[in-house]
Scaffold this motif. Structure first.
Motif, PDB file in Angstrom:
ATOM      1  N   THR A 115      58.337  76.334  64.229  1.00 29.23           N
ATOM      2  CA  THR A 115      58.748  77.669  63.783  1.00 29.23           C
ATOM      3  C   THR A 115      57.540  78.401  63.209  1.00 29.23           C
ATOM      4  O   THR A 115      56.783  77.841  62.415  1.00 29.23           O
ATOM      5  CB  THR A 115      59.839  77.569  62.704  1.00 29.23           C
ATOM      6  OG1 THR A 115      60.959  76.855  63.229  1.00 29.23           O
ATOM      7  CG2 THR A 115      60.297  78.965  62.276  1.00 29.23           C
ATOM      8  N   GLY A 129      59.415  82.638  61.116  1.00 31.94           N
ATOM      9  CA  GLY A 129      60.864  82.597  61.260  1.00 31.94           C
ATOM     10  C   GLY A 129      61.358  82.511  62.682  1.00 31.94           C
ATOM     11  O   GLY A 129      62.573  82.488  62.907  1.00 31.94           O
ATOM     12  N   ASP A 140      61.053  88.084  69.439  1.00 36.65           N
ATOM     13  CA  ASP A 140      60.377  87.506  68.276  1.00 36.65           C
ATOM     14  C   ASP A 140      58.856  87.570  68.382  1.00 36.65           C
ATOM     15  O   ASP A 140      58.155  87.261  67.412  1.00 36.65           O
ATOM     16  CB  ASP A 140      60.794  86.043  68.102  1.00 36.65           C
ATOM     17  CG  ASP A 140      62.271  85.894  67.769  1.00 36.65           C
ATOM     18  OD1 ASP A 140      62.821  86.812  67.145  1.00 36.65           O
ATOM     19  OD2 ASP A 140      62.857  84.860  68.142  1.00 36.65           O
TER      20      ASP A 140
END
Length: 366
Positions: free
Chosen positions: A180, A183, A207
């Motif tokens: 990760t 986030g 993302d």
């Protein structure tokens, strides 16, 4: 630039960084940022840089027949891949010509991914589905993912610290690990196209900006296509569409090492018979590396001259070598030409001399 070119999920950030955008393989891509190609090259060699390679294609193979599909499509031996490992290899036509050079990733017994070159996505998908579509699901996920390559001597340390995941530092070459960053769920593959250590980060398109910003905040500079080309050429990594294509086979391109003709009980791959014959008979030409003597840069398309100024080959890649020094390139020459023979090169009526070199022009310190 025409309006039908596509944008990667990171396009707006490239503009914020002052990138000079150019059309490439149907996309708006950054050629360079404010520091220029030469400085960007040195940043990757000395520190860490990041590349937006989201234009590359990702194709997943899922189901009980996933491995048999991969066997049919690639010339390498994917049957020896454990979970969490990747393989560089080629996919070929029946006549042995290279459809694409690619990386195969094994996530599990019934889940493989192939990453393909941006300009080849439609062609490769058609080839995959024609020859392996009956084995398993063949899923084009190219639009779902962004791909960020972080490369350089500090790349692994920076990504490891950002992720807060010490195990990332122990991922082997061509290994994978889910982690990760900022986030976002990321799959980090210890692969690249620069001759340096680092990761290529698979992240969902939505993302990607957060991950890019986190990397930039950690001191990783954005790097454009211009430096990507000088970096890969110094490392003597082939570029599809220039050094290899469907008119070249792996043996003449110096990629015979990725071809595994004997894979036990695995089904033969497309092009197996042709490549078996080519290996037995021997190729008629070879891809030679060279360093230009004196001043001058040789570009793709320059002629290789033999006796009586007969054209015996052509340069496929050429340019400056900022780290190794001088100017370097690749050219197809007859196999009869001795490996220590000088090359006579003609470009726009001007003749230059080069010496042949085995192996990469630059090799990173270990």
């Amino acid at each position: 630039m025409t309006g039908d070119l596509r944008h990667t999920p990171l396009h707006a950030l490239h503009l914020e960084h002052g990138a000079k955008m150019v059309p490439f393989a149907g996309w708006h891509m950054p050629l360079q940022y404010g520091k220029g190609i030469l400085e960007e090259h040195h940043i990757v060699r000395r520190d860490a840089g990041m590349f937006d390679v989201s234009h590359m294609g990702e194709v997943d193979f899922r189901g009980p027949g996933a491995l048999s599909a991969i066997h049919v499509l690639v010339a390498g031996d994917a049957g020896k891949l454990p979970d969490g490992k990747a393989l560089y290899t080629v996919s070929c036509r029946e006549h042995g010509g290279i459809v694409d050079d690619l990386i195969v990733y094994r996530f599990g017994e019934q889940h493989f991914r192939i990453v393909i070159n941006a300009a080849n996505v439609d062609k490769d998908l058609a080839h995959f589905r024609e020859h392996a579509g009956s084995h398993c699901e063949v899923i084009d996920r190219s639009d779902e993912f962004a791909l960020i390559a972080v490369q350089g001597p500090r790349a692994v340390a920076i990504v490891t610290e950002l992720a807060g995941d010490p195990a990332l530092a122990d991922v082997p070459g061509f290994g994978l690990r889910d982690t990760t960053i900022a986030g976002a769920s990321v799959t980090a593959a210890r692969t690249g196209y620069t001759g340096e250590d680092g990761f290529e980060l698979f992240v969902l398109a939505a993302d990607a900006p957060a991950v890019w910003r986190a990397l930039h905040g950690a001191g990783v500079e954005p790097i454009g296509l211009g430096a990507r080309d000088t970096l890969r050429l110094e490392a003597r990594l082939s570029l599809y569409g220039q050094d290899i294509d469907e008119t070249t086979n792996p043996y003449e391109a110096g990629l015979g090492w990725v071809v595994k003709l004997d894979r036990g009980s695995a089904p033969p791959f497309v092009g197996h018979a042709a490549l078996s014959r080519i290996k037995a008979e021997g190729p008629t030409r070879r891809l030679a590396g060279f360093v230009v003597e004196g001043r001058g840069i040789v570009r793709p398309g320059a002629e290789v001259l033999g006796e009586g100024d007969q054209v015996i080959g052509h340069v496929t890649s050429g340019g400056p070598a900022p780290t190794a020094g001088g100017a370097v390139g690749l050219a197809y020459v007859p196999v009869e030409l001795p490996a220590d023979a000088p090359l006579r090169l003609r470009q726009r009526g001007k003749e230059l001399t080069a010496r042949q070199v085995k192996g990469p022009f630059y090799k990173r310190p270990r």
